[in-house]
Design an enzyme around this catalytic site. Structure first.
Site, PDB file in Angstrom:
ATOM      1  N   ARG A 172       0.837  -1.206   0.000  1.00 46.62           N
ATOM      2  CA  ARG A 172       0.000   0.000   0.000  1.00 46.62           C
ATOM      3  C   ARG A 172       0.877   1.263   0.000  1.00 46.62           C
ATOM      4  NH1 ARG A 172      -4.394   0.527   4.688  1.00 46.62           N
ATOM      5  NH2 ARG A 172      -2.551   1.007   5.926  1.00 46.62           N
ATOM      6  N   LYS A 183      -2.624   6.765   1.089  1.00 43.82           N
ATOM      7  CA  LYS A 183      -2.360   7.031   2.506  1.00 43.82           C
ATOM      8  C   LYS A 183      -1.296   8.129   2.566  1.00 43.82           C
ATOM      9  CE  LYS A 183      -1.813   4.709   6.914  1.00 43.82           C
ATOM     10  NZ  LYS A 183      -2.927   5.362   7.570  1.00 43.82           N
ATOM     11  N   GLU A 219     -16.185   5.695   5.933  1.00 40.11           N
ATOM     12  CA  GLU A 219     -15.206   5.170   6.887  1.00 40.11           C
ATOM     13  C   GLU A 219     -15.151   6.115   8.073  1.00 40.11           C
ATOM     14  OE1 GLU A 219     -11.066   5.043   5.743  1.00 40.11           O
ATOM     15  OE2 GLU A 219     -11.188   6.881   4.587  1.00 40.11           O
TER      16      GLU A 219
END
Ligand code: PMP
Length: 300
Positions: free
Chosen positions: A60, A159, A192
């Site tokens: 990721r 991220k 989320e």
């Protein structure tokens, strides 16, 4: 003596090729990671001297970097080795590790090409766990007015170091005296939380929002989906709104820090019978077993 002790107790940080005491780990005020949030990071747990889902987190990290056109100056394998070495130098057996890649020092303009070299630092530390009572009694959460970043603007699947969207939501959560908040998309779908993914269960079917509507592709989320399927449950990535949350049988959040944590109240509505649900509790148990028994060994 006091000083020696302090030095001995100081964390060792990896910074651009060197291992240095935390107080000496400094980056430039011209670093675009600081000036513009231009960079990426990961948060990874260590349990029982093993790093949990290290490859998944690193994948990721490299994916996030690729999307922002940032070249990480270490190959995947080298990054892995530096992370393990940082953990060893700090003698971490249960804790947390945070690799951060910034665009590096540039000028005061936005142009990332002015930043000649990305900076890499890795911080290994203990982790402040949520009190066990949250797992036993479940969380009270609220929906906040700040919407999650639109994927068409800044995709939450990256991220990145730009967490201001989440921080604004966190401030609203704290104003409401809760520790985590549900965030919605611009269209009002549940997407989320500020640092966690969300799941609901209705009639033994487990639902979580698809990441393309604007959620981080959580590593814990992925593990939880597999655990649910292995338990013989139907697992669906599907969009839903607050109505479905309020009438759900069970609700829980997932994240590297929180692991799997039950939710028993949302916007003043009691979820299920107001106690952590039985499927959630099963998932918590299976997840904890996995964290204690799998992962990349740090000390072998
Ligand atoms: N959403 C956001 C916004 C997060 O910051 C995090 C924590 N990294 C998560 C979800 C959970 O992801 P993970 O399970 O990979 O920690």
């Amino acid at each position: 003596m006091g000083n020696d002790r302090k030095i001995l107790m100081e964390n060792i940080v990896y910074l651009d090729g060197d291992f240095v005491p935390a107080s000496e780990a400094k980056i430039s005020v011209y670093d675009h990671g600081l000036l513009y949030g231009d960079g990426v990071f990961e948060g990874i747990r260590i349990y029982n001297s093993r790093v949990f889902k290290l490859d998944e987190h690193l994948q990721r990290l490299y994916d996030s970097a690729k999307v922002i056109n940032l070249k990480i100056p270490l190959a995947f394998g080298e990054m892995k080795e530096k992370i393990l070495e940082t953990l060893r130098r700090n003698n971490i057996r249960d804790g947390y590790v945070r690799p951060v890649i910034t665009r590096g020092p540039g000028d005061l303009g936005l142009d990332p090409d002015k930043c000649k070299k990305a900076s890499v630092f890795i911080i290994a530390d203990k982790i402040a766990l949520y009190p066990e009572e949250y797992y036993e009694n479940g969380l009270n959460v609220v929906t906040v007015p700040t919407r999650r970043n639109a994927p068409e603007a800044l995709n939450p699947r990256i991220k990145s170091l730009n967490y201001l969207n989440n921080i604004l939501a966190k401030i609203e959560a704290k104003n409401a005296n809760v520790i985590e908040a549900i965030m919605l998309t611009n269209d009002g779908y549940v997407v989320e939380c500020t640092g966690d993914n969300i799941f609901i269960i209705k009639n033994r079917i487990v639902f979580t929002p698809p990441t393309y509507i604007g959620a981080l592709n959580g590593v814990t989320r992925d593990v939880t989906m597999s655990l649910a399927r292995n338990m013989g449950l139907t697992m669906e990535e599907k969009i839903f709104n607050r109505y479905e949350v309020y009438i759900s049988d069970e609700c829980f959040l997932t994240g590297t820090a929180a692991e799997i944590i039950p939710v028993v109240k949302v916007d003043g509505r009691i979820i299920g019978d107001g106690r952590p649900g039985s499927i959630t509790q099963e998932l918590v148990k299976s997840f904890r077993y996995l964290t204690q028994t799998t992962g990349t060994p740090v000390y072998e």
